[in-house]
Design a protein around this motif. Sequence first.
Motif, short mmCIF file in Angstrom:
data_model
loop_
_atom_site.label_atom_id
_atom_site.label_comp_id
_atom_site.label_asym_id
_atom_site.label_seq_id
_atom_site.Cartn_x
_atom_site.Cartn_y
_atom_site.Cartn_z
N ALA A 70 -0.23 12.80 87.82
CA ALA A 70 -0.20 11.54 88.58
C ALA A 70 0.81 11.67 89.71
CB ALA A 70 0.18 10.38 87.67
N LEU A 110 2.93 5.10 89.14
CA LEU A 110 1.97 6.19 89.19
C LEU A 110 0.64 5.70 88.65
CD1 LEU A 110 1.48 7.50 86.09
CD2 LEU A 110 3.84 8.17 86.47
N ASN A 111 -0.42 6.37 89.06
CA ASN A 111 -1.77 6.05 88.61
C ASN A 111 -2.32 7.19 87.78
OD1 ASN A 111 -1.92 3.56 89.95
ND2 ASN A 111 -2.52 4.56 91.87
N ILE A 112 -2.90 6.85 86.63
CA ILE A 112 -3.59 7.84 85.80
C ILE A 112 -4.95 7.27 85.43
CG2 ILE A 112 -1.47 8.89 84.89
CD1 ILE A 112 -1.82 7.24 82.37
N CYS A 126 -8.71 3.22 85.33
CA CYS A 126 -7.48 3.59 86.03
C CYS A 126 -6.31 2.77 85.48
CB CYS A 126 -7.64 3.33 87.53
SG CYS A 126 -6.21 3.84 88.51
N GLU A 153 -2.13 1.93 85.87
CA GLU A 153 -0.94 2.04 86.73
C GLU A 153 0.31 1.92 85.87
OE1 GLU A 153 -0.36 0.15 90.85
OE2 GLU A 153 0.81 -1.15 89.55
#
Length: 810
Positions: A605, A616-618, A625, A627
Amino acid sequence: MTDRRFPFFRLPDDLRLKVLQTTEHLEIMAYSLLSKKAFSTVKTLSLPVQNAVTKIKKQPRIDMHFGIIVITLEFKMHENDEKMTNMNGFPVDVKVTYRNFENRGFSKKISTWTNQGKTVGEWIQHLWPINHPEFCYITDFYVREIELDVQTLWKTFPKLGSISIIFPQAEANENDILSAQNVLKAFLPDVKHIRFEHAPFQENFSVQHIGMGNLDTLHLQYPRNLKVDDLLTLNAERFFMHTDPMSLRDLNRFCKLWKKGSNPKLEKLIIYWRTETIPDWNVLLKGLKAKTKRNSRKKKLTIRNCRGVCGEIRYMTDQKFPFLRLPDDISSMVLESMDHYDKIAYSFLSKKAYSMIKDLHLPILHVMITMKKQPEIEVKLSSISIKFELNMLENNENMTDLNGFPVDVRVTYRNHENRGFSEKISTWTNQGKSVGEWVQHLCSISQPEVYIVAEFYVREIELDIQTLRNTFLKLKSFIIIFPQTEQNKHDILSARNVLKAFQPDVKHIRLKRPFFQDHFSLQHIGMGNLKWLCIKSPHNLNVNDLLTLNAEIISLDTDQMSLRDLNRFFKLWKKGSNPKLRELTIFWATNILPDWNVLLKGLEAETARNSRGKKLNIRNCRGVCGEIRYMTDQRFPFLRLPDDISSMVLESIHHYEKIAYSFLSKKAYSMIKALHLPILNVMITMKKQPEIEVKLSSISIKFELNMHENDEKMTHLNGVPVDVRVTYLNFENHEFSKKISTWTNQGKTVGEWIQHLFSINQPEYCYVTDFYAREIELDVQTLRNTFPKLGSITIIFPEEEEVFPEEEEL
């Protein structure tokens, strides 16, 4: 036993005086009648009579008030149809009543004395001189029953402080007027307090002639033929009147003339009257240019006259509204206009009243029920909060059912409307309802969508599942609170009963200090179809427990979670665990700056820096998605910055923090002083517990200096506060926020606190100081040294206690 009398009369004079001082007031008064020497001895004692009220009528009476003791002497005169024309008549006997109201009780003793060979006038002249010299003499003259000339009045009543002239309720005649005129002629030059009852004002007996005297108080009770123009010539400081309905238009005219300069001595005007209608106060206010503030049944306004004198007018109505006699449709309209507090109170009157309030669908946002030994129910309506504290009989047992009746209910009404705050506390009866019925009543009178929350203190309750389900029918959320001490089997059993009763339906659960174990595990709780689960300070928490949770939102406040465990949790989420999870928030205290790389390892990420936070984004295997935002509250190394950067940082922080920083050191003080804070004014209140308020546009910061309690005045400013209570109020952007904290005394005296806060502002600001004269005793030099630049001062003297006119002892 022996009947031998105490040899009082053979005692030496000094010893006899000491013995007298130990006897009751009634016995001292009786002793004074024995001889001239006895009278002289008692006179030297100066009895602490607060006031003596003498009623002059066919059957005269004297009331002597000694605080909680009242002694009444009723003179029984020979019955005839004639008026009292002189004070030379001898009573048949004297009825003496002794009343004592000590220790909230009441005792009464009645005896009959002979007339002691004294006339009515001699009785008055005997009793008056034996009291304390400063006491107040009050005499009521019943003009229909007396016909005393001026000379007799002068000789009998030499020191009158107050007189009342009482006319009969029937129509007054010429003799009544003549008798009243004689009383006024005898005493008006000297007496300062006059009261009239049912006075028939006319040409030969007008309020102008009476009021032109230099009076302190004039009280008119149900006057006849009174015109508002009569009030314009009054020269009294205080004026009270009980009357039939008076025209608000006339009162408005009086206030306008007062603004132009009439009645220069007037300090207080109080008028009472009965009315069948609710007065239109706008008629009174017309043209006075005064803003009113509504407060329950009372209103008040402030006006200023041409001399700059500020007058406060308070007006209220005690009219009882015939609500129960109204038709149902009008009753509903009236109910809608009432305060929410009154509506809830009305709902307890009857089943019909309850039904009417229920139909209104009160805009209750939520109801918070606290289940413990002393239950509480709080009803929240926007800016209004009403808390019901159910006072139960004290015992050491847990609450096992909800059938107990409260002793009473303490009701606290708080209103934060219009950026202000008001609080009203009252005590209600239990309304004949048990605890369970109180809960059901208050939960059912709201709008259908009301949010009901219940807190269960498991150590203090022992409620079975059926009782819980029957009582809390619409529960949306519950909180289970464990004790801070180590939990026992009872706590676990009580918590399990709550879960079993509500978990199938409730979607929001909060656990405080839970002790997870085999019979009370997080998996069993989290497997329910929850929207929100909050866990604070858990014991025995394992990261594997999070993997089985079926909640949409999870909030944890714990010190048992590592970043490595969280990294593992997110990796498993990416692979498909916790499919319902939308938000996870974790708080924990740490003494080191976390290494966020441990959390991010292997998550693939990208992060974006944003002030103290990161995000962060995963994405998981289902394409969802997520955050992740993380931040630290690690302290900023401000003191290690260069001076120029420190100044730039200081300019960006709140004024509250700037003032706090100014106390750290001389350098910090110098830096804040150089900023020239935009302080509008500083208000200092000098009393035993001083206060300093700093005003900056929409921000107010108040410093309350908590001094050691004692009964002495403040004689210097060298005392060091115990601590300082700081209240920060912010009205910015049409919103309101409040923050209260307690600071140390910073090693500064009261004088140093004042000088410090005076000197950190911009040069042009205004200094205002209120001095409470009763609480301080500061010399001139101390005042000059401490307050060098005062722009305004207020000197406040103590107020006299206000009482209603009918209770006031003039």
